[in-house]
Design a protein around this motif. Structure first.
Motif, PDB file in Angstrom:
ATOM      1  N   THR A  33     -16.872   3.244  11.116  1.00 22.59           N
ATOM      2  CA  THR A  33     -17.340   4.135  10.044  1.00 22.59           C
ATOM      3  C   THR A  33     -16.296   4.230   8.948  1.00 22.59           C
ATOM      4  OG1 THR A  33     -18.676   5.396  11.601  1.00 22.59           O
ATOM      5  CG2 THR A  33     -18.125   6.486   9.519  1.00 22.59           C
ATOM      6  N   GLN A  34     -15.020   4.380   9.339  1.00 17.28           N
ATOM      7  CA  GLN A  34     -13.951   4.451   8.355  1.00 17.28           C
ATOM      8  C   GLN A  34     -13.879   3.180   7.521  1.00 17.28           C
ATOM      9  OE1 GLN A  34     -10.399   5.399  10.567  1.00 17.28           O
ATOM     10  NE2 GLN A  34     -10.722   7.602  10.340  1.00 17.28           N
ATOM     11  N   MET A  35     -14.002   2.036   8.147  1.00 20.25           N
ATOM     12  CA  MET A  35     -13.922   0.776   7.414  1.00 20.25           C
ATOM     13  C   MET A  35     -15.080   0.647   6.423  1.00 20.25           C
ATOM     14  SD  MET A  35     -12.543  -1.917  10.277  1.00 20.25           S
ATOM     15  CE  MET A  35     -12.517  -3.298   9.156  1.00 20.25           C
ATOM     16  N   VAL A  36     -16.287   0.966   6.858  1.00 21.53           N
ATOM     17  CA  VAL A  36     -17.451   0.874   5.969  1.00 21.53           C
ATOM     18  C   VAL A  36     -17.293   1.833   4.795  1.00 21.53           C
ATOM     19  CG1 VAL A  36     -19.937   1.330   5.805  1.00 21.53           C
ATOM     20  CG2 VAL A  36     -19.032   0.012   7.734  1.00 21.53           C
ATOM     21  N   ARG A  37     -16.904   3.055   5.078  1.00 20.48           N
ATOM     22  CA  ARG A  37     -16.719   4.039   4.013  1.00 20.48           C
ATOM     23  C   ARG A  37     -15.563   3.660   3.087  1.00 20.48           C
ATOM     24  NH1 ARG A  37     -17.654   9.862   7.093  1.00 20.48           N
ATOM     25  NH2 ARG A  37     -19.864   9.514   7.525  1.00 20.48           N
ATOM     26  N   PHE A  38     -14.486   3.146   3.662  1.00 20.95           N
ATOM     27  CA  PHE A  38     -13.331   2.743   2.868  1.00 20.95           C
ATOM     28  C   PHE A  38     -13.701   1.604   1.924  1.00 20.95           C
ATOM     29  CE2 PHE A  38      -9.172   0.846   2.011  1.00 20.95           C
ATOM     30  CZ  PHE A  38      -8.377   1.969   1.841  1.00 20.95           C
ATOM     31  N   ILE A  39     -14.475   0.648   2.420  1.00 16.36           N
ATOM     32  CA  ILE A  39     -14.905  -0.483   1.591  1.00 16.36           C
ATOM     33  C   ILE A  39     -15.853  -0.009   0.489  1.00 16.36           C
ATOM     34  CG2 ILE A  39     -16.268  -2.618   1.610  1.00 16.36           C
ATOM     35  CD1 ILE A  39     -14.955  -3.137   4.419  1.00 16.36           C
ATOM     36  N   ALA A  40     -16.790   0.879   0.827  1.00 22.95           N
ATOM     37  CA  ALA A  40     -17.714   1.410  -0.194  1.00 22.95           C
ATOM     38  C   ALA A  40     -16.943   2.186  -1.264  1.00 22.95           C
ATOM     39  CB  ALA A  40     -18.767   2.304   0.455  1.00 22.95           C
ATOM     40  N   THR A  41     -16.025   3.020  -0.827  1.00 18.43           N
ATOM     41  CA  THR A  41     -15.189   3.777  -1.763  1.00 18.43           C
ATOM     42  C   THR A  41     -14.334   2.834  -2.588  1.00 18.43           C
ATOM     43  OG1 THR A  41     -15.135   5.677  -0.283  1.00 18.43           O
ATOM     44  CG2 THR A  41     -13.373   5.543  -1.919  1.00 18.43           C
ATOM     45  N   GLY A  42     -13.777   1.832  -1.942  1.00 16.64           N
ATOM     46  CA  GLY A  42     -12.972   0.842  -2.644  1.00 16.64           C
ATOM     47  C   GLY A  42     -13.771   0.085  -3.689  1.00 16.64           C
ATOM     48  N   GLY A  43     -15.032  -0.206  -3.378  1.00 13.75           N
ATOM     49  CA  GLY A  43     -15.893  -0.881  -4.348  1.00 13.75           C
ATOM     50  C   GLY A  43     -16.082  -0.042  -5.600  1.00 13.75           C
ATOM     51  N   LEU A  44     -16.385   1.233  -5.406  1.00 17.27           N
ATOM     52  CA  LEU A  44     -16.554   2.138  -6.547  1.00 17.27           C
ATOM     53  C   LEU A  44     -15.239   2.264  -7.327  1.00 17.27           C
ATOM     54  CD1 LEU A  44     -18.069   4.251  -8.243  1.00 17.27           C
ATOM     55  CD2 LEU A  44     -17.353   5.951  -6.542  1.00 17.27           C
ATOM     56  N   SER A  45     -14.143   2.416  -6.609  1.00 17.07           N
ATOM     57  CA  SER A  45     -12.838   2.560  -7.251  1.00 17.07           C
ATOM     58  C   SER A  45     -12.445   1.283  -7.993  1.00 17.07           C
ATOM     59  CB  SER A  45     -11.779   2.909  -6.206  1.00 17.07           C
ATOM     60  OG  SER A  45     -12.131   4.118  -5.577  1.00 17.07           O
ATOM     61  N   ALA A  46     -12.811   0.135  -7.430  1.00 15.34           N
ATOM     62  CA  ALA A  46     -12.525  -1.140  -8.098  1.00 15.34           C
ATOM     63  C   ALA A  46     -13.313  -1.258  -9.401  1.00 15.34           C
ATOM     64  CB  ALA A  46     -12.842  -2.308  -7.172  1.00 15.34           C
ATOM     65  N   VAL A  47     -14.548  -0.751  -9.412  1.00 10.34           N
ATOM     66  CA  VAL A  47     -15.341  -0.761 -10.646  1.00 10.34           C
ATOM     67  C   VAL A  47     -14.641   0.089 -11.714  1.00 10.34           C
ATOM     68  CG1 VAL A  47     -17.524   0.017 -11.681  1.00 10.34           C
ATOM     69  CG2 VAL A  47     -17.545  -1.283  -9.547  1.00 10.34           C
ATOM     70  N   VAL A  48     -14.155   1.261 -11.313  1.00 10.18           N
ATOM     71  CA  VAL A  48     -13.418   2.122 -12.247  1.00 10.18           C
ATOM     72  C   VAL A  48     -12.165   1.395 -12.749  1.00 10.18           C
ATOM     73  CG1 VAL A  48     -12.059   4.259 -12.446  1.00 10.18           C
ATOM     74  CG2 VAL A  48     -14.269   4.289 -11.266  1.00 10.18           C
TER      75      VAL A  48
END
Length: 155
Positions: A33-48
């Protein structure tokens, strides 16, 4: 009645929090769960990060300044979401200081690696996005490992 009601004591406002989790905090989220959430958050943060980076490059700022601004905005976004959603951790001054130190290290790694790639890769259309992906990917791995193993175990 001689007593008068006194005004409540003023206090500093609490920091802005993202309302992403309804349940109380805790660090007992499983690895998957942490990895999936971290990757999703990272994707959004990478867009920013990438969005600001390319915007400021278009305005003519030097690569290291544009990347620095993007990094700060992206990592701030990531921390706010990861603390509440990915790791479900309560606010902690010690944890915040540890994150600032980690982000300082990954800042140097990410901006430096991006700069190195910009000067090493051929001057093609794909140079800027590839340099960004290499630098971002390296920083993401460092961030996840250190946050999971150290920072979000701090109380």
């Amino acid at each position: 009645m001689s007593g008068t009601a006194s005004a409540p004591e003023p206090h500093l406002p609490l920091p802005v929090e993202l309302p992403l989790v309804d349940e109380p905090g805790g660090t007992d989220v499983d690895l998957k769960t942490q990895m999936v959430r971290f990757i999703a958050t990272g994707g959004l943060s990478a867009v920013v990060d990438y969005g600001l980076y390319t915007l400021f490059l278009a305005f003519g700022l030097p690569v290291y300044i544009a990347k620095s601004i993007g990094f700060v905005a992206g990592t701030t976004t990531a921390y706010l979401i990861n603390r509440r959603w990915t790791f479900k951790a309560e606010p902690s001054r010690a944890r915040f200081i540890a994150v600032v130190v980690l982000y300082a290290v990954t800042f140097v790694v990410q901006v430096g690696l991006n700069q190195l790639m910009i000067h090493t890769l051929p001057d093609e259309w794909w140079r800027t996005p590839l340099a960004f992906v290499i630098a971002q990917g390296t920083a993401t791995v460092i961030n996840f490992v250190v946050q999971r193993a150290v920072i979000f175990k701090i109380h």
